[in-house]
Enzyme design. Sequence first.
Site, PDB file in Angstrom:
ATOM      1  N   ALA A  29      15.701  25.818  44.355  1.00 64.19           N
ATOM      2  CA  ALA A  29      15.286  24.503  44.828  1.00 64.19           C
ATOM      3  C   ALA A  29      15.516  24.370  46.323  1.00 64.19           C
ATOM      4  O   ALA A  29      16.417  24.991  46.879  1.00 64.19           O
ATOM      5  CB  ALA A  29      16.069  23.419  44.096  1.00 64.19           C
ATOM      6  N   GLY A  31      15.985  21.307  49.210  1.00 64.01           N
ATOM      7  CA  GLY A  31      16.231  19.875  49.364  1.00 64.01           C
ATOM      8  C   GLY A  31      16.190  19.465  50.816  1.00 64.01           C
ATOM      9  O   GLY A  31      16.652  20.188  51.693  1.00 64.01           O
ATOM     10  N   GLY A  42      18.722  22.136  52.611  1.00 63.27           N
ATOM     11  CA  GLY A  42      19.411  23.254  51.997  1.00 63.27           C
ATOM     12  C   GLY A  42      18.589  23.816  50.861  1.00 63.27           C
ATOM     13  O   GLY A  42      17.523  23.301  50.531  1.00 63.27           O
ATOM     14  N   PHE A  43      19.078  24.878  50.290  1.00 61.17           N
ATOM     15  CA  PHE A  43      18.402  25.459  49.138  1.00 61.17           C
ATOM     16  C   PHE A  43      19.432  26.068  48.209  1.00 61.17           C
ATOM     17  O   PHE A  43      20.563  26.330  48.599  1.00 61.17           O
ATOM     18  CB  PHE A  43      17.344  26.488  49.553  1.00 61.17           C
ATOM     19  N   ALA A  44      19.033  26.265  46.965  1.00 60.58           N
ATOM     20  CA  ALA A  44      19.935  26.809  45.959  1.00 60.58           C
ATOM     21  C   ALA A  44      19.175  27.770  45.061  1.00 60.58           C
ATOM     22  O   ALA A  44      18.004  27.559  44.766  1.00 60.58           O
ATOM     23  CB  ALA A  44      20.522  25.688  45.125  1.00 60.58           C
ATOM     24  N   CYS A  66      14.086  18.099  39.056  1.00 58.13           N
ATOM     25  CA  CYS A  66      13.382  17.218  39.993  1.00 58.13           C
ATOM     26  C   CYS A  66      12.606  16.135  39.274  1.00 58.13           C
ATOM     27  O   CYS A  66      11.576  15.671  39.758  1.00 58.13           O
ATOM     28  CB  CYS A  66      12.458  18.028  40.901  1.00 58.13           C
TER      29      CYS A  66
END
Length: 122
Positions: A29, A31, A42-44, A66
């Site tokens: 994801a 964000g 950021g991302f994950a 989401c």
Amino acid sequence: MQTLKEFDIDSRRDKEHTSVWVDDEKNAAVGVSSARWINTYGFAVNVDVELEGEGRGFDKRVIVPCGIEGRGVTLLRKMLEERTGWSSGVCWTVEEVRNVVARCFGEVFGVGMVHGDEIRSR
């Protein structure tokens, strides 16, 4: 997507929804937020966590990624087990995957990556 490719996992973008998808399940994801003139992002990547509600994790049946109904979430560990037959019971560590993510990020954006410990020791 490049990180998953390193693990021989095919992923894709979705025309309607952000993130990285493997089949109809979300694995990564991105964000973005903006408040009071400050932007954060950021991302994950979902590596390994208990998704069945037993032990330390959470129940994936109640996760709606989401807010998208009819879609699920998936883990790198799960995909490796299903797609490659890999089943040692131990997944790559978050640190090992982080190193792959950092290398891929640097290659995609043409930047050098420095480990946080190297920055703190300067």
